[in-house]
Design a protein around this motif. Structure first.
Motif, mmCIF file in Angstrom:
data_model
loop_
_atom_site.group_PDB
_atom_site.id
_atom_site.type_symbol
_atom_site.label_atom_id
_atom_site.label_comp_id
_atom_site.label_asym_id
_atom_site.label_seq_id
_atom_site.Cartn_x
_atom_site.Cartn_y
_atom_site.Cartn_z
ATOM 1 N N ARG A 60 0.448 -13.395 6.446
ATOM 2 C CA ARG A 60 -0.352 -13.454 7.678
ATOM 3 C C ARG A 60 -1.758 -12.902 7.476
ATOM 4 N NH1 ARG A 60 -3.558 -12.614 11.094
ATOM 5 N NH2 ARG A 60 -3.273 -12.420 13.363
ATOM 6 N N TYR A 61 -1.880 -11.824 6.708
ATOM 7 C CA TYR A 61 -3.179 -11.139 6.620
ATOM 8 C C TYR A 61 -3.884 -11.325 5.281
ATOM 9 C CZ TYR A 61 -1.884 -9.054 11.017
ATOM 10 O OH TYR A 61 -1.528 -8.886 12.348
ATOM 11 N N GLY A 62 -3.259 -12.031 4.344
ATOM 12 C CA GLY A 62 -3.897 -12.238 3.054
ATOM 13 C C GLY A 62 -4.194 -10.933 2.352
ATOM 14 N N ALA A 63 -3.306 -9.971 2.490
ATOM 15 C CA ALA A 63 -3.486 -8.640 1.925
ATOM 16 C C ALA A 63 -2.181 -8.198 1.274
ATOM 17 C CB ALA A 63 -3.906 -7.655 3.007
ATOM 18 N N THR A 64 -2.266 -7.175 0.427
ATOM 19 C CA THR A 64 -1.103 -6.693 -0.308
ATOM 20 C C THR A 64 -0.570 -5.417 0.319
ATOM 21 O OG1 THR A 64 -1.970 -7.618 -2.376
ATOM 22 C CG2 THR A 64 -0.262 -5.924 -2.549
ATOM 23 N N LEU A 65 0.732 -5.381 0.593
ATOM 24 C CA LEU A 65 1.355 -4.177 1.130
ATOM 25 C C LEU A 65 1.542 -3.160 0.018
ATOM 26 C CD1 LEU A 65 2.810 -2.665 3.458
ATOM 27 C CD2 LEU A 65 4.916 -3.776 2.705
ATOM 28 N N ILE A 66 0.878 -2.017 0.150
ATOM 29 C CA ILE A 66 1.067 -0.949 -0.823
ATOM 30 C C ILE A 66 2.217 -0.047 -0.355
ATOM 31 C CG2 ILE A 66 -1.298 -1.021 -1.655
ATOM 32 C CD1 ILE A 66 -1.968 1.347 0.090
ATOM 33 N N ASP A 67 2.840 0.623 -1.300
ATOM 34 C CA ASP A 67 4.013 1.452 -1.005
ATOM 35 C C ASP A 67 5.104 0.663 -0.274
ATOM 36 O OD1 ASP A 67 2.940 3.746 -2.148
ATOM 37 O OD2 ASP A 67 1.927 4.316 -0.294
ATOM 38 N N PRO A 68 5.468 -0.536 -0.754
ATOM 39 C CA PRO A 68 6.488 -1.326 -0.040
ATOM 40 C C PRO A 68 7.840 -0.635 0.029
ATOM 41 C CG PRO A 68 6.043 -2.266 -2.208
ATOM 42 C CD PRO A 68 4.999 -1.224 -1.977
ATOM 43 N N ASP A 69 8.132 0.240 -0.934
ATOM 44 C CA ASP A 69 9.416 0.933 -0.924
ATOM 45 C C ASP A 69 9.528 1.936 0.221
ATOM 46 O OD1 ASP A 69 10.189 -0.483 -3.148
ATOM 47 O OD2 ASP A 69 9.606 1.083 -4.567
ATOM 48 N N LYS A 70 8.388 2.360 0.751
ATOM 49 C CA LYS A 70 8.399 3.317 1.860
ATOM 50 C C LYS A 70 8.484 2.625 3.212
ATOM 51 C CE LYS A 70 5.565 6.718 1.974
ATOM 52 N NZ LYS A 70 4.289 7.461 1.979
ATOM 53 N N TYR A 71 8.205 1.335 3.240
ATOM 54 C CA TYR A 71 8.131 0.616 4.513
ATOM 55 C C TYR A 71 9.525 0.238 5.002
ATOM 56 C CZ TYR A 71 7.340 -3.271 7.734
ATOM 57 O OH TYR A 71 7.367 -4.113 8.821
ATOM 58 N N ARG A 72 9.774 0.518 6.284
ATOM 59 C CA ARG A 72 11.040 0.188 6.920
ATOM 60 C C ARG A 72 10.778 -0.657 8.163
ATOM 61 N NH1 ARG A 72 11.959 1.800 2.683
ATOM 62 N NH2 ARG A 72 13.406 3.441 1.979
ATOM 63 N N PRO A 73 10.923 -1.989 8.080
ATOM 64 C CA PRO A 73 10.749 -2.818 9.279
ATOM 65 C C PRO A 73 11.681 -2.350 10.386
ATOM 66 C CG PRO A 73 10.945 -4.182 7.307
ATOM 67 C CD PRO A 73 11.297 -2.788 6.899
ATOM 68 N N SER A 74 11.212 -2.441 11.630
ATOM 69 C CA SER A 74 12.050 -1.979 12.736
ATOM 70 C C SER A 74 11.728 -2.730 14.019
ATOM 71 C CB SER A 74 11.847 -0.476 12.965
ATOM 72 O OG SER A 74 12.668 -0.017 14.037
#
Length: 241
Positions: A17-31
């Motif tokens: 969607r944003y044409g950007a890279t998610l940094i720290d993906p291991d820390k991210y928790r979708p909710s």
């Protein structure tokens, strides 16, 4: 106000969607359920580096904050930044000038007052797509430990016609951007006067809403579940629409 959002978005959805890279993906928790008072870490695209998606904690701690005790007090007062005072309030004015961000969401929640009842609603984009909420952010470093706190606040404005009926006690809503406005907001070459002009109610037509069950009010239940956004009817209540 805007204290509760649905960011049930996987890494690939955000990056596409944003044409950007998610940094720290291991820390991210979708909710499905992020509540401000839980001080969650939420994805954001920031003016400092819009090519990445970083995680910010909800509850802005201004860079000038003196101590961790002060930080823990102020962050519970900065979940939202009113557009009308964002240029003058000390907690927000510096971030407005130089640290603007957008918060991707799938939807958000608000409560309608009907007599003695508070009825929860889910609000989402009419095309059921990801949309961007205006935010500001800051970095604070704790003097004793050197710990870095990256935090944000959601910008609110007066409610549009739809939200005035749902959030009928406060008549506020988050600032919602179209794609052109979100780009201009995080571009610091956009003048402050032009940035302020972006902080207006979105057209009601871009949003849809329906009532949801009391599950969202139950602190003992798991609210990170699809059930929390399932439509629910309240028999006998004279809802406004």
């Amino acid at each position: 106000m805007c204290f509760t959002v649905n960011v049930n978005l996987i890494k690939e959805e955000l990056e596409n969607r944003y044409g950007a890279t998610l940094i720290d993906p291991d820390k991210y928790r979708p909710s499905y359920y992020y509540h401000a008072f839980g001080l969650p870490e939420i994805p954001a695209i920031c003016s400092g580096n819009p090519s990445v998606i970083q995680l910010l904690k909800w509850g802005l701690i201004p860079a000038w904050t003196k101590s961790i005790d002060d930080a823990n007090k102020i962050r519970y007062k900065t979940f939202n930044a009113r557009s009308e005072s964002i240029t003058t309030k000390p907690s927000f004015s510096s971030s407005f000038r130089s640290k603007r961000c957008i918060i991707p969401v799938k939807g958000f929640y608000e409560w309608q007052h009907i007599g003695n009842e508070k009825i929860p609603w889910y609000i989402y984009h009419t095309e059921n797509e990801i949309f961007s909420i205006a935010g500001i952010y800051d970095e604070w470093i704790e003097n004793n430990t050197g710990e870095v706190f990256n935090t944000f606040s959601i910008v609110t404005t007066e409610a549009n016609d739809l939200m005035a009926q749902i959030h009928n006690s406060g008549r506020r809503m988050p600032v919602i951007f179209n794609k052109s406005s979100e780009t201009r907001w995080i571009d610091l070459s956009t003048s402050q006067s032009d940035a302020i002009e972006l902080l207006v109610p979105s057209p009601s037509e871009i949003l849809k809403a329906y009532t949801i069950s009391p599950l969202i009010n139950d602190r003992s239940s798991n609210r990170n579940t699809p059930e929390v956004i399932k439509p629910y009817t309240y028999p006998g209540l004279n809802l406004l629409f």
